[in-house]
Enzyme design. Structure first.
Site, PDB file in Angstrom:
ATOM      1  N   ARG A  15     -30.138  39.633  66.247  1.00  0.00           N
ATOM      2  CA  ARG A  15     -30.602  38.683  67.264  1.00  0.00           C
ATOM      3  C   ARG A  15     -29.579  37.593  67.571  1.00  0.00           C
ATOM      4  NH1 ARG A  15     -36.437  37.248  64.899  1.00  0.00           N
ATOM      5  NH2 ARG A  15     -35.373  37.816  62.954  1.00  0.00           N
ATOM      6  N   LYS A 357       4.969  15.604  65.845  1.00  0.00           N
ATOM      7  CA  LYS A 357       4.843  16.893  65.161  1.00  0.00           C
ATOM      8  C   LYS A 357       5.923  17.026  64.094  1.00  0.00           C
ATOM      9  CE  LYS A 357       5.205  21.894  65.981  1.00  0.00           C
ATOM     10  NZ  LYS A 357       6.488  22.102  65.261  1.00  0.00           N
ATOM     11  N   ASN A 383      12.053   0.934  67.731  1.00  0.00           N
ATOM     12  CA  ASN A 383      11.299   0.866  68.984  1.00  0.00           C
ATOM     13  C   ASN A 383      11.602   2.099  69.814  1.00  0.00           C
ATOM     14  OD1 ASN A 383       9.724  -1.045  71.012  1.00  0.00           O
ATOM     15  ND2 ASN A 383      11.353  -0.003  72.139  1.00  0.00           N
TER      16      ASN A 383
END
Length: 463
Positions: A15, A357, A383
């Site tokens: 089901r 990453k 920065n």
């Protein structure tokens, strides 16, 4: 008292309209079967016997093994038992107890009933010469087997919904298919089961009438919450128990001091360890193993997966952090993405639309907006201006960029790896850096400006 568990996990789940076995559908990011194993393990059984179908055994064993089990007793053994043909829960239980010593207390559970609490299982295990079974009164019994009682209110049997008369279907007390008894008695009753019913299967609940006929008391164990007996036979029911589970988890976290803004819009798909005074906004998803320190704020629509977040860090809205570590007093986001194998140092800032990453970003470094930092080692107090990217991929391999401390990188600059930028260097806006830069130097790579006075653009031709 020696206890063994038998978990019935052989159902195909037709089901569900899915190609995967029912017990591998997930609740809170883990298979349904995983939850029932952990809950039953809390009573410290000698062994957990899991009965699976011959066609699904390999996939179930493989999938469950991917997730670490939180076992109360790490020495608890798990045995996998194959049910050759799907001939009903009675046959599956018979296979499950076949090699269990007669004087052992056995608990039989369904593998798709993940909300059952350890306390309910523990009560079911308190057997002497009686048969314990979990029953519950619910407003809409639907497909559940109904409990039959005599005039003295003693349980005498269970009638399945398909075999019940209209009068019997009005009974609100139902069978949860969780039983406890000595193995010797279970073996006797199960061996006498027949398939004389609407489904032509061997029904486990038929042992109730046999136990009553043998003069055994049938003890009803009532769960503290009716939701404990819920299973998942289709996707709608699965979604229903998912939300019940999530609210249960959120409620426990709030009792531990976590400020969850709306527990109905929170998803925990793993394990969370947290410090004091943490705040979680709406639609946050935590996956795998997540650890957050004290006074951490997680903004709306954020996903954190298998990561560590330090004290006093703010994760702003719509950010994603996966398989990484973020230090203390950091600001991440909004709309930031910290991809796997990244380490963000204390007091750093990863701003809106910044992607990181496989990189180390040291303390007090700021990348405030619109940057990509990949395969890089960025020093302290650097920065990184808007639009800066590390060009780390040449079409065949990845290359590393190293930026020493106190470097200033102007907006819209490209750092073409492999590259080393010395301490205190300054890169002017719009530069493309392809060679190493010495410490303390200023580098500009802008093209010479060319001006054409009174320039007229060509007019668009109308068609």
């Amino acid at each position: 008292m020696t206890i063994e568990i038998v978990i019935l996990a052989g159902g195909s789940g037709k089901r569900m309209l899915s190609g995967r076995p029912k017990v591998l559908h997930t609740l809170g990011g883990r298979p349904l079967l995983h939850h029932i194993i952990e809950s039953s393990a809390t009573i410290r059984p000698e062994k957990i016997n899991i009965v699976v179908g011959s066609k699904t055994k390999d996939s179930i064993v493989e999938e469950v093994s991917k997730y670490p089990l939180n076992m109360t007793n790490p020495n608890t053994k798990i045995a996998w038992i194959t049910q050759p043909l799907p001939e009903g829960t009675g046959q599956a239980a018979c296979l499950g107890i076949e090699n269990i010593p007669d004087d052992t207390t056995v608990i039989v559970l369904n593998g798709d009933m993940p909300l059952i609490k350890p306390d309910t299982i523990a009560q079911t295990a308190e057997v002497s010469d009686n048969l314990n079974m979990v029953t519950c009164n619910i407003d809409n019994p639907k497909s559940y087997g109904r409990i039959q009682r005599n005039k003295n209110n003693k349980i005498t049997g269970v009638i399945e919904d398909l075999d019940a008369t209209n009068k019997q279907k009005n009974i609100l007390e139902v069978n949860a298919n969780c039983f406890g008894a000595k193995a010797a008695w279970l073996k006797k009753w199960l061996s006498n089961l027949t398939a004389e019913n609407a489904m032509k299967e061997y029904y486990l609940p038929d042992i109730v009438a046999m136990a009553a006929a043998d003069g055994h008391e049938i003890q009803s164990i009532q769960p503290t919450e009716p939701q404990e007996i819920l299973g998942a036979n289709n996707q709608v029911e699965l979604a229903n128990i998912e939300r019940i589970y999530q609210i249960r988890v959120a409620t426990q976290l709030m009792r531990e001091g976590v400020n969850i803004m709306d527990p109905t819009r929170f998803d925990m798909r793993g394990i969370l360890k947290h410090g004091l005074d943490c705040r979680i906004d709406i639609n946050v998803i935590l996956e795998g193993k997540v650890r957050i320190g004290q006074n951490v704020t997680i903004g709306a629509n954020t996903i954190i997966r298998n990561s560590v977040i330090g004290n006093n860090t703010v994760i702003l809205e719509n950010s994603m952090i996966e398989n990484s570590m973020v230090g203390s007093h950091c600001t991440i986001g909004p709309y930031a993405r910290v991809r796997p194998i990244s380490l963000i140092g204390d007091h750093a800032k990863i701003g809106n639309f910044v992607e990181v990453k496989e990189s180390l970003i040291d303390r007090e470094t700021k990348a405030s907006h619109l940057s990509y930092i990949g395969n890089a080692r960025i020093g302290r107090n650097v920065n990184i201006g808007a639009g800066v990217i590390t060009a780390n991929y040449d079409g065949s391999g990845k290359h590393k960029t190293t930026v020493q401390d106190n470097v200033f990188i102007g907006c819209d600059s490209q750092l073409v790896a492999p590259l080393n930028i010395g301490e205190g260097a300054t890169i002017g806006a719009g530069s493309s850096i392809t060679r190493d830069i010495d410490s303390g130097t200023l580098v500009l790579t802008r093209a010479q400006r060319t001006t054409f006075p009174n320039w007229q653009r060509g007019k668009e031709q109308k068609t």
